[in-house]
Design an enzyme around this catalytic site. Structure first.
Site, mmCIF file in Angstrom:
data_model
loop_
_atom_site.group_PDB
_atom_site.id
_atom_site.type_symbol
_atom_site.label_atom_id
_atom_site.label_comp_id
_atom_site.label_asym_id
_atom_site.label_seq_id
_atom_site.Cartn_x
_atom_site.Cartn_y
_atom_site.Cartn_z
ATOM 1 N N THR A 74 -14.115 -13.433 58.632
ATOM 2 C CA THR A 74 -13.368 -12.238 59.027
ATOM 3 C C THR A 74 -12.161 -12.623 59.880
ATOM 4 O O THR A 74 -11.053 -12.124 59.675
ATOM 5 C CB THR A 74 -14.281 -11.277 59.811
ATOM 6 N N ASN A 153 -17.941 -10.908 46.417
ATOM 7 C CA ASN A 153 -19.232 -10.989 47.098
ATOM 8 C C ASN A 153 -20.277 -10.039 46.540
ATOM 9 O O ASN A 153 -21.466 -10.225 46.772
ATOM 10 C CB ASN A 153 -19.047 -10.753 48.602
ATOM 11 N N CYS A 327 -22.058 -4.866 54.415
ATOM 12 C CA CYS A 327 -21.164 -4.011 55.191
ATOM 13 C C CYS A 327 -21.168 -2.589 54.659
ATOM 14 O O CYS A 327 -20.869 -1.651 55.372
ATOM 15 C CB CYS A 327 -19.745 -4.571 55.130
HETATM 16 C C1 LIG Z 1 -19.116 -12.699 54.371
HETATM 17 C C2 LIG Z 1 -17.733 -12.551 53.881
HETATM 18 C C3 LIG Z 1 -16.657 -12.453 54.776
HETATM 19 C C4 LIG Z 1 -16.856 -12.413 56.258
HETATM 20 O O1 LIG Z 1 -17.231 -13.669 56.781
HETATM 21 P P1 LIG Z 1 -17.872 -13.743 58.248
HETATM 22 O O2 LIG Z 1 -17.971 -15.212 58.519
HETATM 23 O O3 LIG Z 1 -19.195 -13.070 58.160
HETATM 24 O O4 LIG Z 1 -16.932 -13.069 59.173
HETATM 25 C C5 LIG Z 1 -15.391 -12.336 54.253
HETATM 26 N N1 LIG Z 1 -15.174 -12.334 52.937
HETATM 27 C C6 LIG Z 1 -16.163 -12.443 52.041
HETATM 28 C C7 LIG Z 1 -15.865 -12.455 50.589
HETATM 29 C C8 LIG Z 1 -17.488 -12.549 52.479
HETATM 30 O O5 LIG Z 1 -18.475 -12.626 51.600
#
Ligand SMILES: *Cc1c(COP(=O)(O)O)cnc(C)c1O
Length: 394
Positions: A74, A153, A327
């Site tokens: 993030t 994701n 999320c």
């Molecule tokens: C999990 C995820 C994030 C966020 O990563 P964090 O390390 O949890 O902040 C961003 N982009 C994608 C595609 C993710 O799967």
């Protein structure tokens, strides 16, 4: 089943490997020194950080100085988009991204829209792959940045990153990719793919949470994320998260060394799950492409089913799964990704994401299919919609 539960939510997070934890431990105690200190025992920590940076650079075919440690995916996404927008805002105020990005990108784009930037959200096809012709057509003289995720994701769709990189390069536009799901799962070459910035995160590849990195190609004039000391070439100040960096390094080292056999095993389990579910459970559909998807991703919609109820009943059987992205759960809106591939609301609502890891077994896949069959049937038996449907089709 001898384990307490079956974990099938590796896209949400993964357990740190024992080797990762073991590598980290000394850096909490004996090797606690500040990497910026001059005495020998602390200076060793500077070297450890450089070694990890170098290893990460090699894994991407990038330069060591272009890897910046952050607090995760993030943070990397926020930094990349906001800093590029600020740095190149004088050149233009237009940014291109897609409808299926993670919220770390989408919500950052919303913020930038409030700051006066114009964002084009390109569509994806029915398999969740970005429409290249639409992306090309969206390019304007004011376009300064293209951000497209490497792999999604929720439905695992892998994007044509090399093609997008070539398009961006041809037009002199900066290209960022959120590779949080792809890094460690598929080979990535920032030079061959013309990637200017890339986000990755430790906890999605069996490393610790709260650590990740942003690759920023040399020459990009991005502002610092955090001002303070000289750490991370002054671009992200603050005493380094040495334990996190060491853990991330170990996780990446293992992920890269085992990529081929690990993903082959995951693909086998993935295909087995997909085949059995689609052939043994009626009114089910696979979301995303059959083969152009992450090795560990399964995403299925079941008609006449409410995804949240499905998750609760799977949980009672010791199966950890997800209805979309972690999320999104907790809100009643259907997944923006499933809507983007054209699913109607009611079908998007009945969706299940199973994401595998190399510790999963075929025995677990069998257990999951059997439980899923029974649960889907039980939920449908309680559904008035399903009753109507059966009556109509008798
Ligand atoms: C999990 C995820 C994030 C966020 O990563 P964090 O390390 O949890 O902040 C961003 N982009 C994608 C595609 C993710 O799967």
């Amino acid at each position: 089943m001898d384990k307490k539960f079956i974990y099938l939510d590796h896209a949400a997070t993964t357990a740190a490997r024992p080797e990762v934890v073991e590598a980290m431990l000394p850096y909490f105690t004996e090797q606690f020194g500040n990497p910026s200190s001059v005495y020998g025992f602390a200076a060793g920590n500077k070297k450890v950080i450089t070694d990890v940076r170098e290893m990460i650079a090699k894994s991407l075919n990038g330069n060591t100085q272009d890897i910046y440690f952050t607090a995760g995916g993030t943070e990397s996404d926020n930094w990349a988009l906001k800093a590029a927008a600020e740095a190149y805002g004088a050149k233009g105020n237009h940014i291109i991204t897609t409808k299926i990005e993670h919220h770390a990108i989408l919500h950052t784009c919303e913020y930038l829209e409030k700051k006066g930037f114009e964002i084009t959200y390109v569509d994806v096809d029915e398999y969740g792959v970005v429409k290249l012709d639409q992306l090309k057509a969206a390019i304007r003289p004011e376009t300064i940045l293209i951000s497209v995720m490497f792999a999604n994701n929720e439905i695992g769709s892998i994007q044509p990153i090399a093609e997008i990189g070539a398009i961006a390069k041809e037009h002199g536009i900066i290209f960022h990719t959120d590779a949080v799901q792809a890094y460690g799962q598929v080979p990535i070459d920032v030079q061959a793919m013309n990637i200017d910035m890339l986000s990755a995160s430790g906890h999605k590849l069996n490393g610790p949470k709260g650590i990740g990195f942003l690759y920023i190609k040399k020459g990009l004039k991005l502002r610092s994320l955090i001002h303070g000391g000289a750490q991370e070439r002054k671009r992200r100040a603050g005493t380094e998260n040495v334990t996190g960096i060491v853990g991330l390094g170990k996780a990446i080292e293992i992920a890269m060394a085992t990529m081929e056999e690990r993903t082959a095993k995951e693909v086998k389990m993935r295909n087995y799950l997909i085949d059995r579910i689609l052939s043994e459970i009626p009114y089910a559909r696979l979301n995303g492409h059959r083969t152009n998807r992450l090795p560990n991703n399964v995403n299925i919609s079941f008609q006449f089913i409410e995804g949240e109820s499905l998750l609760i009943m799977l949980d009672m059987k010791g199966i950890c799964a997800s209805s979309g992205s972690a999320c999104t759960s907790g809100s009643l809106d259907p997944s923006h990704v499933l809507l983007a591939i054209g699913l109607p609301h009611e079908i998007a609502h009945g969706s299940l994401r199973l994401t595998l890891g190399d510790e999963n077994t075929m025995e677990e896949m069998d257990y999951v299919v059997e439980e899923l069959k029974a649960i889907v049937q039980r939920l449908r038996d309680m559904s008035p919609l399903y009753e109507d449907f059966v009556k109509k089709n008798r």
